[in-house]
Design a protein around this motif. Structure first.
Motif, PDB file in Angstrom:
ATOM      1  N   ALA A 143       1.882  -0.572   3.040  1.00 34.55           N
ATOM      2  CA  ALA A 143       2.143  -0.082   1.671  1.00 34.55           C
ATOM      3  C   ALA A 143       3.571  -1.008   1.146  1.00 34.55           C
ATOM      4  O   ALA A 143       3.858  -1.290  -0.066  1.00 34.55           O
ATOM      5  N   LEU A 151       0.055  -4.236  -6.592  1.00 31.25           N
ATOM      6  CA  LEU A 151       0.793  -3.076  -7.140  1.00 31.25           C
ATOM      7  C   LEU A 151       0.811  -2.948  -8.628  1.00 31.25           C
ATOM      8  O   LEU A 151       1.021  -1.765  -9.076  1.00 31.25           O
ATOM      9  N   GLY A 155      -0.125   0.426  -9.901  1.00 33.03           N
ATOM     10  CA  GLY A 155       1.380   1.336 -10.061  1.00 33.03           C
ATOM     11  C   GLY A 155       2.116   1.616  -8.881  1.00 33.03           C
ATOM     12  O   GLY A 155       3.251   1.560  -8.605  1.00 33.03           O
ATOM     13  N   LYS A 156       1.312   1.705  -7.706  1.00 31.69           N
ATOM     14  CA  LYS A 156       2.030   1.851  -6.433  1.00 31.69           C
ATOM     15  C   LYS A 156       0.842   1.805  -5.354  1.00 31.69           C
ATOM     16  O   LYS A 156      -0.391   1.518  -5.603  1.00 31.69           O
ATOM     17  N   ALA A 157       1.314   1.825  -4.103  1.00 28.26           N
ATOM     18  CA  ALA A 157       0.564   1.654  -2.929  1.00 28.26           C
ATOM     19  C   ALA A 157      -0.503   3.029  -2.612  1.00 28.26           C
ATOM     20  O   ALA A 157      -0.085   3.577  -1.826  1.00 28.26           O
ATOM     21  N   THR A 158      -1.365   3.169  -3.643  1.00 27.13           N
ATOM     22  CA  THR A 158      -2.450   4.035  -3.368  1.00 27.13           C
ATOM     23  C   THR A 158      -3.404   3.787  -2.175  1.00 27.13           C
ATOM     24  O   THR A 158      -3.455   2.602  -1.839  1.00 27.13           O
ATOM     25  N   HIS A 187       0.592   3.415   5.823  1.00 30.30           N
ATOM     26  CA  HIS A 187       1.418   3.837   4.719  1.00 30.30           C
ATOM     27  C   HIS A 187       2.204   4.887   5.631  1.00 30.30           C
ATOM     28  O   HIS A 187       1.732   5.110   6.517  1.00 30.30           O
TER      29      HIS A 187
END
Ligand code: SF4
Length: 367
Positions: A143, A151, A155-158, A187
């Protein structure tokens, strides 16, 4: 051989491709293996080999060493040769160390495509070198170092981002007909991590290396890892595990082994069934359990030993165990295989249990 007390497995293991990591089979129904990572400077060959020896003695099956500098890369050859267990080189940023690790005879190489510049361009060369040497590659997505492109997209480490990154990198290797791959999508949040591995296991049949990254200090990290690995392994997902703790790596191995034993994925070693104690306890259960655990540590056979504080659940649990004690009135009833074999004063409980355990271990060893 399954211990007589062990239950049926929770779920069938997911069938994955099998890799041979320096003699340890990963995936394809092979037993789930436990990994850890050294904390020494890899270039300090003596200290690194010493730590690997300690990890090996604790039950670590595969060890990873960091390779951030040329000195570390230069040390890999001796370490890979002298280590008792397979050595994986962990490479970030610099593709040239991937080639060095393969040349050094490392059992596998972990790459983090998110932070290796021009990785995509070099995959062909890496795949060729790895294939020629028979070296598997772990694609280790984290992550914290997710590919910038993903990214931005997510938007984020989904979970979706982690999985897309891993599968993208795997597809680059596949283009070069290289499939000796295992994958991790780590993560620090067990919920995101579990979802990522679930999705990944649906999307490919590569063996999966489970890890909750940056799980924290020992207490928190142990619980995060146990919960996340437990969820996944109970669904049959996961082929090799690494518990990450901000603690000495032997602790990671102990936790990893205990997780596998708890889930019935590894033959249980010594198992102490001790009660939490309560207002009915007629003996100091904590001390008794600690002393029995210490006295029996390293006994080389699976043994379930019950240490119970009173007669409510005591005799029942003690009877179910190979060996047990139920305390009451300053005495301990010692059970072996369900029979009370004698009653001893409280002061002799520990030594009697240890004596009987050693005798049972000898009998079991002789079977
Ligand atoms: Fe309490 Fe006895 Fe149960 Fe231990 S075995 S928790 S002392 S009731």
């Amino acid at each position: 051989k399954r211990h007589e007390h062990e239950a049926e497995p929770l779920a069938p293991r997911r069938i994955t491709r099998q890799l041979n990591v320096g003699g340890v089979l990963v995936g394809g129904g092979a037993p789930v293996s436990v990994q850890s990572m050294t904390t020494t400077r890899t270039s300090d060959i003596g200290a690194t080999l010493q730590q690997i020896a300690e990890l090996t003695a604790t039950g670590c099956q595969i060890v990873r060493v960091a390779c951030p500098t040329q000195d570390d890369a230069d040390a890999l050859k001796v370490i890979a040769k002298k280590s008792q267990i397979p050595v994986i080189a962990d490479i970030h940023f610099q593709p040239k160390y991937v080639f060095a690790a393969i040349d050094a005879g490392c059992a596998a190489v972990r790459v983090n495509p998110g932070n290796i510049k021009q990785f995509d361009d070099r995959v062909g060369e890496i795949a060729k070198a790895a294939k020629d040497a028979g070296t598997p590659i772990r694609i280790g997505v984290n992550a914290g170092s997710l590919d910038k492109r993903l990214l931005e997209k997510y938007g984020k480490a989904t979970p979706e981002a982690l999985v897309e990154s891993a599968l993208w990198e795997a597809s680059l290797f596949e283009e070069h007909d290289f499939r000796d791959i295992k994958i991790s999508v780590k993560h620090n949040d067990p919920v995101v991590m579990v979802n990522a591995y679930r999705q990944l296991s649906q999307a490919c049949d590569y063996p999966l290396h489970l890890g909750v990254t940056e799980a924290g200090p020992a207490f928190q990290g142990t619980i995060k890892s146990a919960v996340a690995f437990g969820a996944l392994l109970s669904e049959g997902i996961g082929d090799t595990i690494r518990v990450s703790l901000s603690a000495p790596p032997v602790e990671e191995v102990k936790v990893g082994n205990q997780i596998l034993e708890s889930l019935g994925l590894r033959e249980r070693g010594l198992e102490i069934v001790s009660c939490p104690s309560c207002g009915r306890a007629q003996v100091d259960v904590y001390t008794l359990a600690e002393q029995v655990t210490a006295g029996l540590e390293g006994l080389p056979v699976p043994l379930r030993v019950a240490v119970m504080g009173c007669v409510v659940n005591g005799p029942g649990e003690a009877r179910e165990a190979d060996l047990g004690v139920a305390s009451g009135n300053g005495r301990g009833q010692i059970f072996v295989k369900g029979e009370v074999i004698r009653t001893v004063p409280e002061s002799q409980i520990v030594e009697t249990l240890i004596e009987e355990a050693v005798r049972l271990a000898e009998e079991m060893g002789a079977e």
